[in-house]
Structures are given as C-alpha cells and as structure tokens.
Design an enzyme around this catalytic site. Sequence first.
Site, PDB file in Angstrom:
ATOM      1  N   SER A  41       0.819  -1.205   0.000  1.00 12.19           N
ATOM      2  CA  SER A  41       0.000   0.000   0.000  1.00 12.19           C
ATOM      3  C   SER A  41       0.856   1.258   0.000  1.00 12.19           C
ATOM      4  O   SER A  41       1.613   1.494  -0.926  1.00 12.19           O
ATOM      5  CB  SER A  41      -0.970  -0.033   1.182  1.00 12.19           C
ATOM      6  OG  SER A  41      -1.910   0.994   1.103  1.00 12.19           O
ATOM      7  N   ASP A  43      -6.520   2.027  -2.512  1.00  9.18           N
ATOM      8  CA  ASP A  43      -7.565   1.651  -1.551  1.00  9.18           C
ATOM      9  C   ASP A  43      -7.923   2.807  -0.617  1.00  9.18           C
ATOM     10  O   ASP A  43      -8.839   2.687   0.189  1.00  9.18           O
ATOM     11  CB  ASP A  43      -7.178   0.397  -0.759  1.00  9.18           C
ATOM     12  CG  ASP A  43      -5.997   0.594   0.171  1.00  9.18           C
ATOM     13  OD1 ASP A  43      -5.290   1.612   0.047  1.00  9.18           O
ATOM     14  OD2 ASP A  43      -5.755  -0.288   1.026  1.00  9.18           O
ATOM     15  N   ARG A  44      -7.201   3.925  -0.722  1.00  4.83           N
ATOM     16  CA  ARG A  44      -7.491   5.072   0.135  1.00  4.83           C
ATOM     17  C   ARG A  44      -7.612   6.338  -0.717  1.00  4.83           C
ATOM     18  O   ARG A  44      -7.124   6.399  -1.843  1.00  4.83           O
ATOM     19  CB  ARG A  44      -6.401   5.249   1.198  1.00  4.83           C
ATOM     20  CG  ARG A  44      -6.213   3.985   2.013  1.00  4.83           C
ATOM     21  CD  ARG A  44      -5.498   4.234   3.319  1.00  4.83           C
ATOM     22  NE  ARG A  44      -4.209   4.850   3.138  1.00  4.83           N
ATOM     23  CZ  ARG A  44      -3.505   5.398   4.126  1.00  4.83           C
ATOM     24  NH1 ARG A  44      -4.006   5.414   5.347  1.00  4.83           N
ATOM     25  NH2 ARG A  44      -2.329   5.927   3.914  1.00  4.83           N
TER      26      ARG A  44
END
Length: 615
Positions: A163, A327-328
Amino acid sequence: MDKGVETTGDVGLDSAIKQWLEFDKNPKTAMLVREMVKEGAVEQLRKCFAARMEFGTAGLRAAMGPGVSRMNDLTIIQTTQGLCRYLERCFADLKERGVVIGFDARQHTASGGSSEHFAALAAAVFVGRGVPVHLFSVFTPTPYVPFTVSHLGLCAGIMVTASHNPKQDNGYKVYWENGAQIIPPHDRGISEAIEEDLLPWPESWDTDSASQSPLLKDPYQDIHREYMQSIQQHCLHRRCKHTHSHMHSTCMSLSLFFFLPPLREAAFKAFDLRPPCAVEEQKDPDPDFPTVEYPNPEEGAGVLNLSFALADKEGASVVLANDPDADRLAMAEKQPSGEWKVFSGNELGALLGWWLFQCWKQRHLQGEPSASVKDVYMLASTVSSKILRAIALKEGFHFEETLTGFKWMGNRAKQLLDQGKTVLFAFEEAIGYMCSPAVLDKDGVSAAAIAGEMVSYLSSSNSVSQQLSAIYDQYGYHITKNSYFICHEQETIRRLFERLRNYSGENSYPTECQGFPITGVRDLTTGYDSSQTDHKAILPTSKSSQMITFTFANGGVATLRTSGTEPKIKYYTELCAAPGDSDVNQLKAELNKLVDAIVEDFFQPQKNNLTPQPE
C-alpha cells in the site's frame, strides 16, 4: 553450512542460514546471504533470520530481501503453502471454487523480488495443488481482489501490496470467502499451518508450468466491467436526473495521485463525470515513487504539491489523491485565499457520510425499493470521529463503531448485510472509505468517483468547505487532532503503555492529565473498561497490539495505539460541540491544550526514543 560458505560463529544462526540455502532457489537472495556471511555481517544476518515474519490479521508486511523476516520468494511460497493447507481444511470445495490473486507495482532489484513475481509464485502453489486461480495479469487496485472474491464466490483472495509503505516494503493481504479481510481465528490457523511444513513443494517454484495450466485464468476484463457496473448503483444522477440538471454543466477538473489512468477514466465515466486531469509524473505506477518521500497521501500537502501545481494550471478547485494500491482517498480544495485545504480523514468521512445519506433519502423519496431508515447502518473505527453517530441520532439510522482496521468493519458490514440491513458507508480516519457494499474493504476507486459526483453536485451552490461547515452546524462540530510518534524500539513502546497501566501504583490508570480530569478508561489490550459494570470491554481485545482510550470530563476522548504496519505510536483526540454551538475557536483551543497535556504527560518520559510526526 553448505560447501563454500563460512560460519558466523552463532550455532543457531548458522542452522537457520543452512536451512535457508537448502530451500531457497532464488540466486539473488542466496547470493546476498552468502555475501553477508563472508563479510561477517552478523548483526545484519540476525535481523534477516532472527524471527519469522508474524502472520496476523493484517497478513504480512516487511522489507523485501533475504531471510525469514523479509518478503522474498521463499517466504511467499511458505506462507502460501500454509494458507493453501488451511483452506483445504476449511473448504471441501476449494478445488471447485478457487482463489483470486492481485498485485501492485512494487519491485526490489537487489533481491529480485516484485509483487508480480510473488503473485505468480503464490499462484503456482495453488495450481500445483489443483486449485483454480484467478490471477490478474496487470497491476490492479486492492479493492478489485475482495470484489472478485464476493462476485465469483471464491474461497479466498490474496493481494500482494504494501500500500502506502516505503518503496522497499511489500505485503501479503488475505481475504476470506465473505469478501472481508481475515480476522481471528483464521489468522492463527493460517500462521500455525505455515509453521507445520516449511519445505517448499517442488511445484511451488514452477511458475512457467502454472502459467500454462487451464486452472489459471485472468479475470481482469470481466471484473473491471462488473466492478464499474456495480459502483454505478451508487451514482445519484442516473436515478434522479431531473433534480440534478446542473450536475455536469460545471467545468471541473481533478488531479489524481498514483492512480491507473484507465481505471480513473472508467470510474469517472461510470458517473458521467469529466475525466480528471492526471499528474503526468505520478499517473503511472513506479516502484521507486520518485516524486515523494513517502507514497502516502495521508501525509497531506507535502505529497500533493505536484497535484496542486497541475490544478492551479488547469483552473481546478479540487484535488483527489489515491495511494499506490488505490484503496485510500484524500481530497483537497482551493480556498478563496488561494491556499489549498487538505481535508482530514475525519472531515472527508463526514462529507461522504452526509452525501451518501442524502443520496439514499433521494432514492427513497423517488419511490425506489429501499430499506426503511431504521434498517440503514453506517460504521466507523473506534479511533475515528463520531460525526456519523451525531448524524445517525438526528436522522434515525444506526451507527456502530468497531476496532481499528477495515477487517473489522468489513466483517461487521457482511453480518449486517446478511441480516437484510443496508450498509451505506464505513470509514476510518486514515483516509479509508467503503462507499459501496460491493467491496467490503476500503476502496479509493469508488470513493473517488462518488466524491467527484458530490463535488459536482455542490458546485452550483456551495464549496466543499462550506458544505463541511454546514454539516457541523447541523449536527455539531467534531474537532479532531491526530498525530503520531515514530518509534523503532519495542521496549520503549512496552514501557510507555505499562506506565499508563501502572500510573500511580500497580493496576492503576491515570485519573487526570495535566489538570484535565479523566472519567473513563478502556484498554483493548488487556480487556479493561471502566464504563462497564464488570469492567470488561465489549469490543474484541488483542494482546498483540497496544490500545488505550481515555475519556475526559470536558467530553474529550483520546486513544493511544500502536500501528499494525508501521513503527508508529499514534494518538487520536476529539472534542464535540452541540448542534448550533458556533464557538469553534474555543473548542479548538481547548482541544489543543488537551493534546499538549497528553503529549507532555503520557509521551514525554520516553521522548528520547520517540520522533514526532514530521510537519
């Protein structure tokens, strides 16, 4: 030791190295180990071989390199073999249903490791056991993996990604059959299965044979199409065009950060929004992240400078930013002063929660089939702002808090969905948002499109900042202040939290902090909660992580916790005002004083081993 390799003088370390060289077939990592032994780099070897990476509910995350404490070909194979064995025990139909595997763009030249290669090795393990594998052929955002698990009814999913971590790191995230990240007892079960047999199966190294197997399929095209169709269900204008005729008349441009251009364009097209402008230097995946020190938009303005420059050039008033695996989501808006305001994770959570509830109400008023408001739920992690609770109390829907991490919110959302409830939204303050139950995890792709629609809707009347103020005026100001200290010493962390648990004697927590009376303590490491009659916490506890929450007499709440993926001690604070209370400056001043007291009293004794968050 094997022939031609010197010893380190440490029998246990030599044994671990010997086994490694017997098992490892990657010439680069084997060579790195031999070179360290030859050079007498004993301390470096101990860091690589002292302890195996701990597999937990966050899966694995560590630097790439040789040894059992690093991400590399051998540890990926051993981890996947353990996961495969555990799945075989849990699912009699594993060989009919199969698994999905995705990966990001990370790579490490020195050790020959890359997310794509790790994903191929994981696929080879499953294919070698006769398990069907849906292996994405290209870099994909993390949300595609849980979506695929749910959409295709698979037994599990794996995403190889670190990430927003530094470029040398990589990770291995696991999703269960319900489409949510694993939670206990699965983490323990998988961890035990990994340790049962560390010898690699011969077929686990054979990525060439696996790539030719009929058991291996590429789901990208179908999943990409189905995902985009799924998030359209949350697009307001397609349902209520006559009430939002102004929505697409505004010239709006957005810049994005580390977001794959085809996905960005498809997501915005699904909402009939103009394609946003992309920062040229950041639009394509680059494992070196050359434009920023940390590839983490949560850090704020420091990593968004290129986005601001492009937005100024194009006349855009809003910037949206994703982290490398999308994802953010972060958002910033240009203010009348010319400065850029970066919304905190809590502020964007308030905006998206408000917007999604407005969309739900609009659909409900239009007569579309929908649940009654008493069956509507929103979720947030316990360290996130309670603004959703305030909105829920006034509007009549339900709000629940969970432990930190989307693994808890995703699993709780699935339980509610299975009960016929409507889960509109979930968020955590670390800029993670679940805007669609199609993905039971944080999803920066759908969040970006939904945020874009919200901005477009507001453009004819309000700025985003004005709308945030309107939300606080209506439901009460929720002022938060969060930060962290970097700490690499586990002993320092232990001493800090044990001091709080034995503040004025054994088994005594502090009753005040620099003049701020403490009225409640909840310790989710030990399971203590002073607010409960039996003093037992309701939320699940975990002895493997540190987390204590203090409630103050002035209504303030502060939580101290360790990060599960980074060397950080984080603190989260919030003060709330009643609706209509406009003395925001006083509220902010009070919170600042409280934070200063917490830092001085709770952190100061360990200050020599703590590094404050960089400004």
